[in-house]
Design a protein around this motif. Structure first.
Motif, PDB file in Angstrom:
ATOM      1  N   ILE A 224       0.750  -1.013   0.011  1.00  0.00           N
ATOM      2  CA  ILE A 224      -0.007  -0.093  -0.136  1.00  0.00           C
ATOM      3  C   ILE A 224       0.831   1.307   0.159  1.00  0.00           C
ATOM      4  N   ASP A 225       0.701   2.008  -1.075  1.00  0.00           N
ATOM      5  CA  ASP A 225       1.407   3.376  -1.008  1.00  0.00           C
ATOM      6  C   ASP A 225       0.612   4.515  -0.491  1.00  0.00           C
ATOM      7  N   ALA A 226       1.139   5.606  -0.209  1.00  0.00           N
ATOM      8  CA  ALA A 226       0.654   6.816   0.269  1.00  0.00           C
ATOM      9  C   ALA A 226      -0.666   7.282  -0.430  1.00  0.00           C
ATOM     10  N   THR A 227      -0.832   6.995  -1.961  1.00  0.00           N
ATOM     11  CA  THR A 227      -1.814   7.481  -2.441  1.00  0.00           C
ATOM     12  C   THR A 227      -3.143   6.588  -2.310  1.00  0.00           C
ATOM     13  N   LEU A 228      -2.830   5.121  -2.295  1.00  0.00           N
ATOM     14  CA  LEU A 228      -4.112   4.507  -2.004  1.00  0.00           C
ATOM     15  C   LEU A 228      -4.561   4.423  -0.435  1.00  0.00           C
ATOM     16  N   ALA A 229      -3.552   4.698   0.506  1.00  0.00           N
ATOM     17  CA  ALA A 229      -3.875   4.833   1.638  1.00  0.00           C
ATOM     18  C   ALA A 229      -4.507   6.268   2.099  1.00  0.00           C
ATOM     19  N   THR A 230      -4.233   7.108   1.688  1.00  0.00           N
ATOM     20  CA  THR A 230      -4.727   8.547   1.740  1.00  0.00           C
ATOM     21  C   THR A 230      -6.275   8.351   1.189  1.00  0.00           C
ATOM     22  N   ALA A 231      -6.583   7.789   0.058  1.00  0.00           N
ATOM     23  CA  ALA A 231      -7.709   7.611  -0.528  1.00  0.00           C
ATOM     24  C   ALA A 231      -8.802   6.983   0.359  1.00  0.00           C
ATOM     25  N   LEU A 232      -8.269   5.719   0.798  1.00  0.00           N
ATOM     26  CA  LEU A 232      -9.040   4.921   1.741  1.00  0.00           C
ATOM     27  C   LEU A 232      -9.384   5.746   3.052  1.00  0.00           C
ATOM     28  N   LEU A 233      -8.410   6.338   3.794  1.00  0.00           N
ATOM     29  CA  LEU A 233      -8.636   7.057   5.104  1.00  0.00           C
ATOM     30  C   LEU A 233      -9.489   8.130   5.031  1.00  0.00           C
ATOM     31  N   PHE A 234      -9.467   8.882   3.521  1.00  0.00           N
ATOM     32  CA  PHE A 234     -10.214   9.938   3.616  1.00  0.00           C
ATOM     33  C   PHE A 234     -11.690   9.580   3.329  1.00  0.00           C
ATOM     34  N   ALA A 235     -11.659   8.586   2.579  1.00  0.00           N
ATOM     35  CA  ALA A 235     -13.094   7.994   2.357  1.00  0.00           C
ATOM     36  C   ALA A 235     -13.790   7.496   3.637  1.00  0.00           C
ATOM     37  N   ILE A 236     -13.197   7.011   4.414  1.00  0.00           N
ATOM     38  CA  ILE A 236     -13.767   6.146   5.666  1.00  0.00           C
ATOM     39  C   ILE A 236     -14.100   7.644   6.597  1.00  0.00           C
ATOM     40  N   ARG A 237     -13.073   8.522   6.634  1.00  0.00           N
ATOM     41  CA  ARG A 237     -13.508   9.740   7.388  1.00  0.00           C
ATOM     42  C   ARG A 237     -14.658  10.601   6.861  1.00  0.00           C
ATOM     43  N   ARG A 238     -14.661  10.628   5.759  1.00  0.00           N
ATOM     44  CA  ARG A 238     -15.801  11.412   4.953  1.00  0.00           C
ATOM     45  C   ARG A 238     -17.324  10.551   5.049  1.00  0.00           C
ATOM     46  N   GLU A 239     -17.186   9.269   4.873  1.00  0.00           N
ATOM     47  CA  GLU A 239     -18.488   8.612   4.860  1.00  0.00           C
ATOM     48  C   GLU A 239     -18.986   8.436   6.252  1.00  0.00           C
ATOM     49  N   THR A 240     -18.102   8.684   7.338  1.00  0.00           N
ATOM     50  CA  THR A 240     -18.674   8.741   8.640  1.00  0.00           C
ATOM     51  C   THR A 240     -18.510  10.005   9.284  1.00  0.00           C
ATOM     52  N   LEU A 241     -18.416  11.064   8.526  1.00  0.00           N
ATOM     53  CA  LEU A 241     -18.432  12.314   9.231  1.00  0.00           C
ATOM     54  C   LEU A 241     -17.229  12.549  10.209  1.00  0.00           C
ATOM     55  N   GLY A 242     -16.142  12.251   9.986  1.00  0.00           N
ATOM     56  CA  GLY A 242     -15.366  12.288  11.042  1.00  0.00           C
ATOM     57  C   GLY A 242     -15.280  11.269  12.012  1.00  0.00           C
ATOM     58  N   PHE A 243     -15.908   9.990  11.901  1.00  0.00           N
ATOM     59  CA  PHE A 243     -16.039   9.060  12.746  1.00  0.00           C
ATOM     60  C   PHE A 243     -17.195   9.465  13.674  1.00  0.00           C
ATOM     61  N   LEU A 244     -18.146  10.088  13.182  1.00  0.00           N
ATOM     62  CA  LEU A 244     -19.208  10.621  14.289  1.00  0.00           C
ATOM     63  C   LEU A 244     -20.629   9.942  13.878  1.00  0.00           C
ATOM     64  N   ARG A 245     -20.463   9.354  12.472  1.00  0.00           N
ATOM     65  CA  ARG A 245     -21.758   8.949  11.790  1.00  0.00           C
ATOM     66  C   ARG A 245     -21.744   7.293  11.440  1.00  0.00           C
ATOM     67  N   GLY A 246     -22.460   6.390  12.195  1.00  0.00           N
ATOM     68  CA  GLY A 246     -22.496   5.242  11.487  1.00  0.00           C
ATOM     69  C   GLY A 246     -21.095   4.456  11.706  1.00  0.00           C
ATOM     70  N   VAL A 247     -20.489   4.883  12.680  1.00  0.00           N
ATOM     71  CA  VAL A 247     -19.078   4.477  12.669  1.00  0.00           C
ATOM     72  C   VAL A 247     -19.132   3.140  13.566  1.00  0.00           C
ATOM     73  N   THR A 248     -18.178   2.041  13.309  1.00  0.00           N
ATOM     74  CA  THR A 248     -18.040   0.718  13.912  1.00  0.00           C
ATOM     75  C   THR A 248     -16.492   0.636  14.292  1.00  0.00           C
ATOM     76  N   THR A 249     -16.295  -0.316  15.043  1.00  0.00           N
ATOM     77  CA  THR A 249     -14.835  -0.560  15.397  1.00  0.00           C
ATOM     78  C   THR A 249     -14.129  -1.006  14.140  1.00  0.00           C
ATOM     79  N   ALA A 250     -14.726  -1.620  13.258  1.00  0.00           N
ATOM     80  CA  ALA A 250     -13.827  -1.760  11.887  1.00  0.00           C
ATOM     81  C   ALA A 250     -13.319  -0.586  11.295  1.00  0.00           C
TER      82      ALA A 250
END
Length: 342
Positions: free
Chosen positions: A150-176
């Motif tokens: 995993i390079d920086a581009t893929l890691a950044t894309a996935l991390l940003f997507a998770i943060r955005r989808e959960t509104l900064g880990f405040l909405r619908g977030v789980t341990t996963a």
């Protein structure tokens, strides 16, 4: 939960992969497509493409595509019709042909990876987990569990997507989501994450959000509003996110006319309301709608509304009256909203 080894076997036995995003793809969909493409490449698939339909208008989505250099192609039905043996069709962040995508109903899909509510999801490989907060979480698990580089581009894309989808880990977030973020953090580009989080906003988006604020009415803890006609589809979820934070508001629904459709976006923190079910029940007979308990969207063809009048202001009024009435009926509200104290 599906076995990722089955996915690797399927990819390894194939020669071509077409990934179809849902209409107007967001970071969760785009990052998931990027990750699946990387996994396919490592399995030896040289011919890969990511297709999308609709528009990428949200400033964060545009920044995501540009800064991460995501290669996208406009949807072309010829690329998925009569596919030769060894050619795979994949959905990420959606699951049903014809529902929030341009793929014809009844089309056979080989790979489905999604976290949205849906019934009768089929495919040769299906990982459909409604109990996780983001599809990118599932793809992160694949990358981690298969030992994929995993390079920086893929890691950044996935991390940003998770943060955005959960509104900064405040909405619908789980341990996963926390586990996935912990894995991605060491590989992500912090400066790039900052740029993605604070893109410039267009004047049209500001105008649409302003219209949503002006047109709001509140019934109890439910706010319903519209933006009239706008070219900025993604201003609707941004307005819904903002208006859901108003004091006393637990549910916010924003709708507007975009091109030849009526678009809707809903947010809710009310435990009594599943906003995805509300929108689906209110509009499934005239369009497509759905999502999660806390976040949902919908689309209705303008169709018959446009036949009533050629006057734009009158059209907006008709749409506003009909859509609002359906929402109030579904929510069992009397419609005597307060527009002054919202």
């Amino acid at each position: 939960m599906a076995d990722v080894n089955e996915l690797q076997s399927l990819l390894g036995a194939s020669e071509e992969l077409t990934i179809v995003c849902h209409n107007n793809p967001d970071p969760d969909c785009l990052a998931s497509a990027l990750a699946l493409g990387r996994l396919a490449a490592s399995a030896g698939i040289d011919e890969r493409r990511i297709l999308y339909s609709g528009d990428i208008t949200h400033q964060q989505n545009r920044a995501f595509v540009n800064l991460l250099d995501v290669e996208l192609k406009s949807f072309d039905e010829r690329l998925i019709a009569d596919r030769p043996e060894g050619s795979l069709l994949a959905f990420v962040d959606h699951s049903i042909p014809g529902a929030n995508n341009a793929v014809p109903e009844g089309t056979a899909v080989d790979i489905v990876i999604d976290h949205h509510q849906a019934e009768d999801v089929t495919g040769r490989y299906v990982d459909h987990r409604e109990d996780v907060g983001a599809t990118a979480t599932i793809l992160t698990e694949y990358v981690r569990d298969t030992g994929h580089d995993i390079d920086a581009t893929l890691a950044t894309a996935l991390l940003f997507a998770i943060r955005r989808e959960t509104l900064g880990f405040l909405r619908g977030v789980t341990t996963a989501e926390y586990e996935a973020a912990g894995f991605l953090h060491a590989h992500a580009d912090d400066a790039l994450l900052s740029k993605l989080s604070t893109p410039s906003i267009s004047g049209a988006t500001v105008d649409a959000i302003a219209d949503a604020i002006d047109n709001r009415s509140v019934n109890g803890s439910v706010l319903i509003t519209h933006v009239g006609r706008t070219s900025e589809r993604d201003a609707l979820p941004q307005a819904a996110d903002y208006l859901a934070t108003l004091e006393g508001v637990q549910t916010a629904i924003v709708f507007g006319i975009v091109d030849d459709t009526i678009q809707m976006s809903g947010r809710s923190t009310d435990a009594r309301i599943n906003i995805g079910t509300v929108l689906d029940s209110a509009f499934s007979d005239v369009g497509s709608a759905g999502g999660h308990r806390e976040m949902a969207g919908g689309e209705i063809p303008l169709g018959i509304f446009a036949d009533y009048t050629t006057d734009e202001d009158q059209l907006v009024t008709i749409v506003e009256q009909v859509v609002r009435a359906r929402l109030l009926a579904e929510l069992k509200l009397d419609g005597k909203g307060d527009t002054d104290d919202a």
